[in-house]
Enzyme design. Structure first.
Site, short mmCIF file in Angstrom:
data_model
loop_
_atom_site.label_atom_id
_atom_site.label_comp_id
_atom_site.label_asym_id
_atom_site.label_seq_id
_atom_site.Cartn_x
_atom_site.Cartn_y
_atom_site.Cartn_z
N HIS A 141 12.25 -20.12 36.92
CA HIS A 141 13.48 -20.14 37.71
C HIS A 141 13.91 -21.53 38.12
O HIS A 141 15.09 -21.78 38.31
CB HIS A 141 13.38 -19.18 38.89
CG HIS A 141 13.82 -17.81 38.47
ND1 HIS A 141 13.15 -17.15 37.47
CD2 HIS A 141 14.86 -17.04 38.84
CE1 HIS A 141 13.78 -15.99 37.27
NE2 HIS A 141 14.82 -15.91 38.08
N CYS A 161 19.05 -10.72 25.57
CA CYS A 161 19.50 -11.68 26.58
C CYS A 161 18.43 -12.72 26.93
O CYS A 161 18.64 -13.54 27.81
CB CYS A 161 19.98 -10.97 27.83
SG CYS A 161 18.68 -10.11 28.71
C1 PEP Z 1 13.79 -12.18 29.85
O1 PEP Z 1 12.69 -11.86 30.31
O2 PEP Z 1 13.98 -12.45 28.65
C2 PEP Z 1 14.96 -12.30 30.74
C3 PEP Z 1 16.17 -12.50 30.25
O3 PEP Z 1 14.73 -12.24 32.08
P1 PEP Z 1 14.21 -13.47 32.95
O4 PEP Z 1 14.20 -14.69 32.07
O5 PEP Z 1 15.13 -13.59 34.11
O6 PEP Z 1 12.83 -13.01 33.33
#
Ligand code: PEP
Ligand code: MG
Length: 766
Positions: A378, A691
Site C-alpha cells: 500500500h 485487476c
Molecule cells: C490483487 O490482489 O491483485 C488486487 C488487485 O488487490 P490488492 O493489490 O489491493 O491486494
C-alpha cells in the site's frame, strides 16, 4: 600478564584472550578493550606492532581501530578499501597473508602517515564469525622474514577467540555513532550509483532527510546565550504554526478529499494542550530560553509516547517531532513564516505508514527511498497514486546519509546517487525533460480499444485516491474496475463515519458520470495496517483476520461502509459492489446477505440508495478455482486480483523481497488456475476482469487475451501503453499461444516460450 619470549605457549595466549571478553563487558570504553587486545597480542607474539582493523559496512572500508607500534593518531583515520593492500586482500579473501619483505613488494599497505614503512614482516589474519566479516588482525616486525607457520596458527587462533568480542565492540561503536549523529564522523557513502528496486516511477533531485521510527526525537539543544527569542516570539510562533497547519489542511482537503481534515489532529490537539504549550510558556516565564523550553517539553512528550506499549501511540512521537520542528523553525525565522522544515526533500526511511506518506506530501516530498524491505504494497500503491517516486534499497548504510546531502534518485531505472556531480545531474534533468515531452505526446488514446482482429477490450481504471479520477477520464477509462476503499481508512488517524465515507464515494460516482464504478469493500489486515485499529499481532497476518474476514467480524464497520456505498450509488447506472478475498460460496452469501440487510434498513429509514447494484467478488484465493461454477450461479461478476492470487497460490509473501524470485506470474499452476477461472466465468455468462498488476504487464497480455479475458483494470497511467499493446495482438494468435503455455510443465519452459522471438514478433514485442 607477563611478557614472554617469541615462542610463547599458544594455550596461554588463548586463555588470556578469553578473559578479554569479561574485560569488554566490565569496561566502559570499547576503544580501551581493543587497545588492550592489540597490546596483549603484540606482547605474546613479541612483535613490534599489532593492529586491529574493523570493517565499516557503511563506507565499505577497513578502518584502523586500535594499534600498538603504529602512530596512534592514525586510529579511525587510516582507511583501506576491501581488497586494497595486504590487509584489504586478507579481509576480502578471508585467508591469512604473510609477507617477509614487504618493502620490496608492490603491494605495500599505504601506511604513509603511520610510519608503517619501517616494518618489513607482516602477518595479517582475517577476523570473522562464520560468513560475517568483521575485520583484520595484523602483526608487524621491523626485521625481515620473521613469521612462520607457528605465528600464523597462533594469530589465527587469537583472531577466532577475539571475533565475537570484537564484533560486539564494533556494534557498540556503531550504536554510539548512530545515537550522536551530529558530532560523530560520518562514513563516506559510495560515490557511484546505488542500485535499488522501483516501486513508483519518477525522478527526483533534492536534499535528503533520514526518517527513523520510534527513535527518541533529536531535539535541538540551544545554549542559553544563543537564544534571543522572547515569550512574545514564542506566542507568535505558536500562532504561526497553527496558521500553517490550517493552510496545509485546506490544501489537503482539495488535493486529497478523502483525507478530510484528520491528518493533523494530533498536532492541533497538542497546540491546544495546556500541559504542552502551557508548560512551555511557564518555563519561559521562569527564565528558560523559549527554544530550550520547546525542546524540553517536546522531548518529554515524545518519550511518553515512545514508552507506550501500543505501536499506534508510539507513532505519535513522530507527530511531536514534526510539530516541534515547525514551532522551532517559526521561532528561529521570526520574519520567515510559512517556511516548513523538511520541505521539498527526498526522504530515506526504514518504515512508513500510509499516513506518514501524507504528512510527507504536506512537506512536498520529492521522493522516498525505503531501506531494508519494510515497504508494504500500500505504500507503493499510494506513492504511485500521489506520483511520488519510490525506490526500495537494500543498503542499510543509506540510513547514515547526513541530513541535507544532495541525492538524485532515478526511479525509472532504479538508481540512487549520493552527492551526484553536476554532469550527472544535468544528464538526468535533460533526459527527464525529454521523457515528459514524449509522455505528453503519447497520451492520446484513439477511440475504443480493440485487438488487431477487431475484438473489443474494455480498459478500466484502478483508483486509490479521488485525485486519480481526472487522469482516468482523460485517458478514456471505460469505468472504474477497482476502487480500493481502504485508502480513506489507511490515510486517516480514525475511522471515517458513514457520512464521511458517503461524501467520498459520492464524489467518485459523480465524477465517473454514469460509467461503471466497482467499489471494493474494505480490504485491510495483513500488510495493509490501519495503525489506529490496534489489533492484536498475528503470527501470519496474510493468513489472518484480514479483508472480508475482518469486515464480517466487525459488523458495525462493514454495515457503515455498505450503507455509505449504497447511498452514494443512488441513481448511478452501473454501480458494482465487490468483496475482496472471498474463500468460499458461504462467505460470499454471508457478505451479500449483509448488503441486502442494509438495503432493508435504509428503506425503512426512508433514505435514498441504490437497490440494484451488481454484487461480485475478487478471485484472489486458489480455493475458488474449483468452485467457480457454483460461485458463478450467485455472483454477478468476478475480478481476478492476480497480486494476491499468485501470493496465495505459490505461498510467496508479495512484499517480501527475499522471496521475490519465487513470485512467478508465469508459474504453470498460476496460468492453469487463471484459465480455469476465466473459462468457468465465461461459460456462465458472467463478466470477468483482471485487476492485479498482471493486467498491465505487456508480457502477460497475450496470455490473458488468449484465455478469454476482455476486461482489464489498471492504474490510469498504464492505460495508453495497454491500449497500444492490445491493438497489436490478434485474438487467434493469443489463443494458440495460451494453449501452448498451458501445456508446459515447468516455470522455465513457460519463460522460454514467453521469450521466444517468434511469439514476440507475433505480438509486436520484438
Ligand atoms: C490483487 O490482489 O491483485 C488486487 C488487485 O488487490 P490488492 O493489490 O489491493 O491486494
Ligand atoms: Mg488483493
Amino acid at each position: 600478564m607477563q611478557s614472554r619470549g617469541k615462542k610463547t605457549s599458544h594455550l596461554d595466549l588463548l586463555c588470556d584472550i578469553g578473559d578479554l571478553t569479561d574485560l569488554l563487558v566490565s569496561s566502559m570504553s570499547v576503544d580501551n578493550f581493543l587497545q588492550r587486545a592489540v597490546e596483549m597480542v603484540a606482547r605474546y607474539l613479541d612483535t613490534d606492532a599489532c593492529s586491529i582493523y574493523l570493517y565499516d559496512e557503511a563506507s565499505a572500508e577497513l578502518s584502523l581501530a586500535a594499534t600498538t607500534g603504529l602512530v596512534s593518531g592514525a586510529v579511525n583515520r587510516l582507511r583501506l578499501k576491501a581488497g586494497e593492500g595486504i590487509v584489504g586482500r586478507c579481509f576480502q579473501s578471508l585467508k591469512p597473508v604473510c609477507e617477509g619483505r614487504a618493502s620490496s613488494s608492490p603491494e605495500t599497505m599505504l601506511f604513509g602517515e603511520t610510519n608503517g614503512e619501517r616494518f618489513n614482516s607482516f602477518l595479517v589474519v582475517p577476523i570473522h564469525r562464520g560468513a560475517v566479516k568483521i575485520g583484520a588482525l595484523v602483526v608487524e616486525h621491523v626485521r625481515e622474514d620473521v613469521f612462520e607457520e607457528t605465528e600464523i596458527m597462533a594469530l589465527r587462533a587469537a583472531s577466532s577467540q577475539l571475533a565475537s568480542s570484537i564484533e560486539n565492540a564494533r556494534l557498540i561503536m556503531q550504536v554510539n555513532r548512530d545515537a550522536a549523529p551530529s558530532s560523530a564522523p560520518r562514513p563516506d557513502l559510495p560515490g557511484g550509483p546505488i542500485k535499488a528496486g522501483t516501486a513508483s516511477e519518477g525522478f527526483a533531485y533534492a536534499p535528503v532527510s533520514v526518517y527513523r521510527r520510534n527513535i527518541p526525537v533529536p531535539l535541538t539543544e540551544v545554549p542559553p546565550g544563543d537564544d534571543h527569542t522572547t515569550l512574545e516570539d514564542f506566542r507568535r510562533a505558536i500562532d504561526a504554526t497553527a496558521g500553517q497547519l490550517q493552510e496545509l489542511q485546506a490544501m489537503f482537503a482539495k488535493r486529497l478529499p478523502e483525507s478530510a481534515s484528520l491528518i493533523f489532529t494530533t498536532h492541533f490537539m497538542m497546540l491546544k494542550d495546556e500541559s504542552f504549550v502551557g508548560k512551555m510558556a511557564r518555563l519561559i516565564e521562569e527564565g528558560v530560553g523559549p527554544m530550550s523550553a520547546v525542546s524540553q517539553i517536546s522531548g518529554h512528550y515524545a518519550s511518553l509516547f515512545l514508552s507506550n506499549p501500543h505501536e499506534y501511540v508510539r507513532e505519535k512521537a513522530n507527530d511531536v517531532e514534526d510539530l516541534t520542528m515547525r514551532i522551532l523553525r517559526n521561532l528561529k525565522d521570526r520574519e520567515r513564516t510559512g517556511t516548513q522544515t523538511r520541505h521539498r526533500r527526498i526522504i530515506i526511511a526504514d518504515r512508513l505508514y500510509p499516513s506518514d506518506v501524507l504528512k510527507l506530501v504536506a512537506n512536498d516530498v520529492q521522493g522516498i527511498i525505503m531501506v531494508g524491505g519494510g515497504v508494504t504494497a500500500h505504500i507503493s500503491i499510494l506513492s504511485r497514486s500521489l506520483k511520488i517516486p519510490l525506490l526500495l534499497a537494500d543498503q542499510p548504510e543509506l540510513m547514515n546519509v547526513p541530513e541535507d546531502t544532495p541525492v538524485l534518485m532515478d526511479a525509472y531505472v532504479g538508481t540512487i546517487y549520493i552527492k551526484p556531480t553536476a554532469r550527472v545531474v544535468k544528464g538526468f534533468q535533460t533526459r527527464e525533460n525529454t521523457r515528459r515531452a514524449a509522455q505528453q505526446k503519447s497520451r492520446h488514446i484513439r477511440g475504443e480499444t480493440k485487438t488487431r482482429d477487431g475484438e473489443k477490450v474494455q480498459l478500466m481504471a484502478n483508483i486509490n485516491l479521488l485525485s486519480e479520477v481526472p487522469l482516468a477520464r482523460e485517458l478514456k477509462a471505460q469505468g472504474v474496475g477497482l476502487y480500493r476503499t481502504e485508502f480513506p481508512f489507511l490515510i486517516r488517524s480514525a475511522f471515517p463515519s458513514e457520512t464521511e465515507q458517503y461524501l467520498v464515494y459520492r464524489k467518485l460516482f459523480d465524477q465517473m458520470k454514469g460509467r461503471t464504478v466497482t467499489v471494493r469493500t474494505l480490504d485491510v489486515g495483513g500488510e495493509k495496517v490501519i495503525s489506529y485499529l490496534d489489533l492484536p499481532p498475528e503470527n501470519n497476518p496474510e493468513l489472518g483476520m484480514r479483508s472480508i474476514r475482518f469486515s464480517l467480524d466487525h459488523r458495525e464497520i462493514f454495515d457503515t461502509q455498505i450503507r455509505a456505498i449504497l447511498r452514494a450509488a443512488s441513481g448511478a447506472r452501473a454501480a458494482r459492489i465487490m468483496f475482496p478475498m472471498i474463500s468460499s460460496l458461504d462467505e460470499f452469501l454471508e457478505a451479500r446477505g449483509i448488503v441486502r440487510e442494509c438495503m432493508g434498513a435504509l428503506e425503512k429509514e426512508g433514505l435514498d440508495f441504490n437497490g440494484k447494484p451488481a454484487i461480485g467478488m475478487m478471485v484472489e484465493l486458489p480455493s475458488l478455482v474449483d468452485i467457480m461454477d457454483d460461485l458463478a450461479k450467485e455472483a454477478d461478476f468476478f475480478s481476478i486480483g492476480t497480486n494476491d492470487f499468485i501470493q496465495y497460490m505459490l505461498a510467496v509473501d508479495r512484499s517480501n523481497k527475499r522471496v521475490s524470485r519465487y513470485y512467478a506470474a508465469h508459474h504453470p499452476a498460476v496460468l492453469r488456475g487463471l484459465a480455469k477461472v476465466a473459462d468457468a466465468a465465461l461459460r456462465s455468462g458472467r463478466e470477468i476482469a483482471v485487476c492485479g498488476e498482471m493486467a498491465h504487464e505487456t508480457a502477460h497480455l497475450p496470455f490473458l487475451l488468449g484465455i478469454g479475458i476482455r476486461q482489464l483494470s489498471v492504474d490510469p497511467q498504464f492505460l495508453p501503453s495497454l491500449h497500444e499493446s492490445v491493438s497489436r495482438i490478434r485474438v487467434a494468435d493469443a489463443r494458440e499461444y495460451a494453449r501452448e503455455l498451458l501445456a508446459l510443465p515447468a516455470i522455465r519452459d513457460v519463460q522460454a516460450a514467453m521469450e521466444d522471438p517468434a511469439w514476440k514478433e507475433t505480438f509486436g514485442r520484438a
